[in-house]
Design an enzyme around this catalytic site. Structure first.
Site, mmCIF file in Angstrom:
data_model
loop_
_atom_site.group_PDB
_atom_site.id
_atom_site.type_symbol
_atom_site.label_atom_id
_atom_site.label_comp_id
_atom_site.label_asym_id
_atom_site.label_seq_id
_atom_site.Cartn_x
_atom_site.Cartn_y
_atom_site.Cartn_z
ATOM 1 N N GLY A 44 2.174 1.042 -9.651
ATOM 2 C CA GLY A 44 0.903 1.474 -10.214
ATOM 3 C C GLY A 44 0.562 2.843 -9.653
ATOM 4 C CD GLN A 49 -2.591 6.312 -6.094
ATOM 5 O OE1 GLN A 49 -2.489 5.650 -7.126
ATOM 6 N NE2 GLN A 49 -1.896 6.072 -5.003
ATOM 7 C CB CYS A 87 -1.664 2.691 -0.973
ATOM 8 S SG CYS A 87 -2.460 3.884 -2.047
ATOM 9 C CG LEU A 88 3.138 5.134 -4.460
ATOM 10 C CD1 LEU A 88 3.276 5.569 -5.911
ATOM 11 C CD2 LEU A 88 4.489 5.180 -3.753
ATOM 12 C CG HIS A 129 -3.857 -1.027 -4.910
ATOM 13 N ND1 HIS A 129 -3.538 -1.245 -3.581
ATOM 14 C CD2 HIS A 129 -3.645 0.294 -5.133
ATOM 15 C CE1 HIS A 129 -3.168 -0.094 -3.039
ATOM 16 N NE2 HIS A 129 -3.216 0.850 -3.951
ATOM 17 C CD GLU A 130 -2.740 1.579 -8.819
ATOM 18 O OE1 GLU A 130 -3.281 2.701 -8.658
ATOM 19 O OE2 GLU A 130 -1.801 1.180 -8.103
ATOM 20 C CG HIS A 133 -6.280 4.231 -5.972
ATOM 21 N ND1 HIS A 133 -6.357 4.930 -4.785
ATOM 22 C CD2 HIS A 133 -5.122 3.523 -5.914
ATOM 23 C CE1 HIS A 133 -5.291 4.638 -4.044
ATOM 24 N NE2 HIS A 133 -4.537 3.782 -4.690
HETATM 25 ZN ZN ZN Z 1 -2.835 2.896 -3.975
#
Ligand code: ZN
Length: 169
Positions: A44, A49, A87-88, A129-130, A133
């Site tokens: 995702g 991000q 998380c990236l 999670h997204e 963000h």
């Molecule tokens: Zn993340």
């Protein structure tokens, strides 16, 4: 075009993102998010991000890619599950987060159609999670015990993201 991820301390990660009024405006961005997500080995990715504060995220779970504009949770299960998230935007950090096991989200797709999607397992986790963000929330904020946030090695991190598409049993 692959986008660069912003650093973990970038202010855009901490601000509520703006609603999308016209899907055509974010078409290129959506394609770039998908390309970047795949290149990074993620499941995702949300627009903040990559430094763009708009309410768009993409997911890639079980071989299915979704582009979600202005997503909202419509319902969530009473049943909660604990899952170790990464998380990236927070390289090498992992932490257990408790969230509803199932959610139904409503979003607009790139054609401007309103869609509803019920999800469980990994997809439910990724949706939540997204969505966080888009509201300036990062997963450690959701941890009940932040002392359990752990840092893993580069190798472990890489292998986790290679296998991230597998849902836990
Ligand atoms: Zn993340």
């Amino acid at each position: 075009m692959r986008r660069s991820l912003v650093n973990s301390d970038a202010p855009v990660l901490r601000k509520p993102a703006a609603a999308v009024s016209d899907p055509a405006v974010v078409r290129d961005l959506a394609a770039e998010l998908l390309e970047t997500m795949v290149a990074e080995g993620g499941v995702g990715l949300a627009a903040p991000q990559v430094g763009v504060g708009v309410r768009v995220f993409v997911t890639g779970v079980d071989g299915e890619q979704l582009v979600c504009l202005n997503p909202q949770v419509r319902s969530s299960s009473a049943k909660q599950v604990s899952w170790e998230e990464g998380c990236l935007s927070l390289p090498r950090l992992l932490g257990e987060v408790i969230r509803p096991a199932e959610v139904e989200i409503e979003y607009t797709d790139l054609q401007g159609q309103s869609c509803r999607r019920q999800a469980d397992k990994l997809l439910a986790r990724v949706f939540q999670h997204e969505l966080d963000h888009l509201n300036g929330i990062l997963f450690p904020d959701r941890m009940t015990d932040r002392t359990k946030l752990r840092t893993i090695t580069e190798e472990e991190w890489d292998s986790r993201f290679e296998s991230a598409a597998r849902a836990p049993e």
